[in-house]
Design an enzyme around this catalytic site. Structure first.
Site, PDB file in Angstrom:
ATOM      1  N   ASP A 262      33.580 -14.360   7.711  1.00  0.00           N
ATOM      2  CA  ASP A 262      32.202 -14.732   7.490  1.00  0.00           C
ATOM      3  C   ASP A 262      31.419 -13.943   8.548  1.00  0.00           C
ATOM      4  O   ASP A 262      31.974 -13.510   9.566  1.00  0.00           O
ATOM      5  CB  ASP A 262      31.969 -16.243   7.606  1.00  0.00           C
ATOM      6  CG  ASP A 262      30.657 -16.642   6.921  1.00  0.00           C
ATOM      7  OD1 ASP A 262      29.796 -15.751   6.739  1.00  0.00           O
ATOM      8  OD2 ASP A 262      30.489 -17.821   6.570  1.00  0.00           O
TER       9      ASP A 262
HETATM   10  C1  BGC Z   1      27.412 -17.234   5.121  1.00  0.00           C
HETATM   11  C2  BGC Z   1      28.251 -16.568   4.058  1.00  0.00           C
HETATM   12  C3  BGC Z   1      27.531 -15.351   3.548  1.00  0.00           C
HETATM   13  C4  BGC Z   1      27.260 -14.422   4.716  1.00  0.00           C
HETATM   14  C5  BGC Z   1      26.550 -13.146   4.323  1.00  0.00           C
HETATM   15  C6  BGC Z   1      27.002 -16.271   6.212  1.00  0.00           C
HETATM   16  O1  BGC Z   1      26.097 -16.849   7.075  1.00  0.00           O
HETATM   17  O2  BGC Z   1      28.126 -18.311   5.677  1.00  0.00           O
HETATM   18  O3  BGC Z   1      28.531 -17.451   3.007  1.00  0.00           O
HETATM   19  O4  BGC Z   1      28.272 -14.723   2.548  1.00  0.00           O
HETATM   20  O5  BGC Z   1      26.448 -15.100   5.663  1.00  0.00           O
HETATM   21  O6  BGC Z   1      25.253 -13.401   3.936  1.00  0.00           O
END
Ligand code: BGC
Length: 728
Positions: A262
């Site tokens: 993530d």
């Molecule tokens: C989220 C993810 C997301 C990523 C990219 C993170 O803060 O938890 O689910 O895909 O950002 O935007």
């Protein structure tokens, strides 16, 4: 002469690939051959470059060898608008308005794998058209508490429901030559302190509740990538957690794709190197604009990793494993020779979203006021902030910029005639905002008075309320503040009720809410977040053009304390000192309610229809089964009403006398079928005996207990009709 020959050979090597490994240019060669061939050509630096971001949403590829960049996008309900290379701002493109599909809770509420297949195919086509190689979704974290701000991105509280629905999404999306990235692996069941909360959970709960949907997505769905969660599991961050990544994902499940963090979920070069993280993506660092010290080259899996490799602190074979997986991801997607072209923002995709939405809307209560036929509706007053609010905006990374979003008010006017419809706000819920709570600015009393006044002059009140995508509602990076309806909606409903008894409430939310106020409503519809065609789908159901057939994928608890996560105090949710202990163990959702004999307000699996169904007695195809058998259970279902409708027949199993702790009932199978008025048909459900296994913590393996099991069949988790079977 020698020199000329050498130069000629070198030129040929560059043009056509090394002569001893010509498969490099043969795009039809098996992916594994292409991976090995490419790997053999990479320098150390090029391998490391595959393991980290070069921008907010891309990795570099290997330009020297013509291996292109790999592009990612959120996910999971549509393809997010283009983001700047180096920061979180939107790039302002004019051609990136997508189709917004219903949120995944709604998909789960369809209880229909066919809906999941058309959803996956369509969203994959959108990603492909937008030249994305990895779509960041779907999410399958279990809904442990309705307070979790991100439940709307997941598929409910039950591992079997989520498993059966995630697989067609994954398979169909990937037929477009794009990879899904299943998230957030694992145990990301709350947003409160999500960046570092350490989850302590039993092995049984991990294997039986929190992992099955991930396993299904990876093993049965064949997902090509997976995203590590922000939180920790047993003291180690999930993005480089040895047990989750090495032992379970890459060990037990033999996953051959890439693990992606993530964004900013990586915290250690050593652990990332050794424990199976393949690609590090990030949020905080701004690579090229103002903060060079924070550039992508400083990511844990960039220069620090290169240094560790050079100094012998990290192993080359681990790097090769990562590079192999990233190359595999590239060859499966952006370098796949037979990718279709995809399509984007089409009416066909909107129609897919509308179908899914129609099947996911759940009718919770109805005294007969619904369906609201066009001919007899009379003067309609629409009330509520959610009648006009964009629900594609906000919510965090799943935010979408749709090419169309039909609001409930628009659709009500369209269907019933503008001249018959008036609108008042009734309450204020604050501007869409991510990252802070927005306090409403206007006079609540005044708004309420206006609504009550208008209600007196209407034949029927259509109330569109619930939650929204603001921070601390249904939104990333924060859990909800209250289980009850916010913004004074309960008081408003009570006041409206006095002015006009014909109130139909549509809840727009991704989570269960407290519903004591439902005494003030003649009908209650759970409408989720429905994307581009939201208004149309809601009116399809409200008007009776479509007979509702959605079933709750989550329990609606009468009180928040009835929920297992909240039954053990703070230590079990949201945790103390950055540590949360899942004391509810395997008894999550309806499992807990059944064990404690607590009635749900609206149970898991429940949902009404405009017709009615009668169930016969279930019968199993045998009395005694052995471990390799499959159980087939038949039951007669009759549509006893006047309209055609779909029913979800659900099968739960319990083991009253067991040597281990068990939920009194667990979902094992379900089918959704359509029945004409008056039609009686035998429906068959089946499940392998292997699915009755529990995770034996002592042996670290699945174990099937012999003895008598009770099989319940019906149309909710409170189904009563039962048949006993024996496992020998
Ligand atoms: C989220 C993810 C997301 C990523 C990219 C993170 O803060 O938890 O689910 O895909 O950002 O935007």
């Amino acid at each position: 002469m020698k020199r000329t020959l050498f130069l000629f050979a070198a030129l040929c090597a560059v043009c056509v690939g090394r002569s001893q490994t010509p498969v490099y240019l043969d795009l039809t060669a098996p992916v594994e051959e292409r991976v090995e061939d490419a790997l053999a050509r990479l320098t150390l630096e090029e391998k490391v470059a595959l393991c980290h971001a070069q921008s907010k949403f891309s990795i570099k590829g290997v330009p020297r060898l013509g291996i292109p960049e790999l592009w990612m996008s959120d996910g999971p309900h549509g393809v997010r608008a283009e983001i700047n290379w180096d920061d979180w701002g939107y790039a302002g493109w004019m051609n990136d308005s997508c189709t917004a599909f219903p949120a995944l809770t709604c998909l789960a509420a369809t209880w229909n794998p066919e809906m999941s297949a058309i959803y996956g195919k369509a969203v994959g086509e959108e990603a492909r058209f937008r030249k994305k190689d990895v779509l960041l979704g779907p999410g399958v974290n279990i809904c442990r508490t309705p307070m979790n701000g991100r439940n709307f991105e997941y598929m409910g509280e039950d591992p079997v429901l989520a498993s059966k629905l995630v697989v067609p999404y994954v398979r169909q999306a990937q037929t477009n030559g794009i990879a899904v990235c299943v998230k957030h692996y694992a145990l990301n069941n709350q947003e409160t302190r999500r960046m570092n909360v350490d989850v302590e959970v039993s092995d049984r709960a991990l294997r039986e509740i929190y992992l099955p949907a991930f396993r299904a997505a990876m093993v049965d769905g064949g997902a090509w990538s997976i995203m590590g969660a922000y939180n920790k599991y047993r003291g180690q961050y999930c993005c480089h957690n040895k047990v989750l990544l090495q032992d379970i994902l890459k060990g037990d499940w033999a996953f051959d794709g890439a693990v992606i963090t993530d964004w900013s979920g990586c915290h250690s070069t050593d652990e990332a190197a050794a424990n199976g993280l393949d690609i590090e993506m990030g949020t905080g660092s701004d690579g090229l604009t103002y903060s060079l010290t924070n550039a992508y080259e400083n990511y844990y899996l960039a220069q620090p990793y290169l240094a560790a490799l050079r100094e012998g602190r990290a192993e080359m074979k681990e790097l090769d494993d990562k590079a192999r997986r990233v190359l595999r991801l590239i060859f499966r997607t952006v370098m796949s020779p037979d990718r279709p072209w995809g399509s984007f923002g089409t009416e066909e995709h909107a129609a897919v979203g509308r179908r899914v939405a129609q099947e996911g809307i759940v009718l919770l209560k109805n005294d007969g006021i619904l369906p609201l036929r066009r001919e007899s509706a009379g003067r309609i007053l629409v009330v509520g902030d959610n009648a006009t609010r964009s629900m594609c905006r906000g919510g965090g990374s799943s935010e979408l910029k749709p090419w169309r979003e039909v609001s409930p008010l628009q659709a009500v006017e369209e269907y019933y005639g503008k001249e018959n419809v008036s609108y008042v706000l009734g309450y204020e819920a604050g501007a869409p905002h991510y990252g802070r709570v927005v306090e409403p600015g206007s006079d609540a009393e005044q708004l309420r008075r206006e609504a009550v006044e208008a209600a007196r002059n209407a034949d029927v009140v259509l109330f569109f309320g619930g939650l929204n995508k603001n921070h601390r509602q249904d939104c990333e990076d924060g859990d909800r503040d209250t289980y009850s309806l916010p913004f004074g909606q309960e008081e408003l409903l009570a006041a409206l009720r006095k002015a006009n008894p014909n109130i139909i409430v549509t809840l727009i939310s991704g989570n269960a809410v407290q519903t004591d106020w439902d005494v003030d409503a003649r009908a209650v519809v759970q409408g989720w977040y429905l994307g581009s065609e939201a208004g149309h789908a809601l009116v399809d159901v409200l008007s009776g053009e479509v007979c509702p057939s959605g079933k709750l994928p989550v329990s609606f608890y009468a009180r928040l304390d009835d929920c297992s996560a909240h039954a053990f105090g703070e230590v079990s949710y949201p945790g103390v000192d950055d540590r949360v202990e899942y004391k509810d163990d395997i008894l999550v959702g309806y499992r807990w309610l059944a064990a404690r004999k607590i009635r749900a307000k609206y149970p898991f699996g429940y949902g009404l229809s405009y017709t009615s169904f009668a169930f016969g007695k279930p019968a199993a195809d045998a009395k005694v089964y052995s471990e390799d058998d499959t159980v087939r259970v038949g039951i007669e279902v009759t549509n006893t009403g006047a309209v055609e409708g779909k029913e979800v027949v659900q099968l739960y199993v319990g083991k009253p006398k067991s040597a281990v702790k068990r939920a009194p009932r667990e979902l094992k199978a379900f089918v959704k079928e359509s029945f004409a008025p008056g039609e009686t048909r035998r429906v068959e459900l089946s499940f392998p005996i292997a699915d009755l296994a529990y995770w034996n913590e002592a042996t670290g393996s699945w174990c099937i207990e012999k003895g008598t099991y009770t099989v319940y069949v019906g149309n909710s988790s409170e189904a009563a009709a039962a048949v006993k079977i024996e496992v020998k």
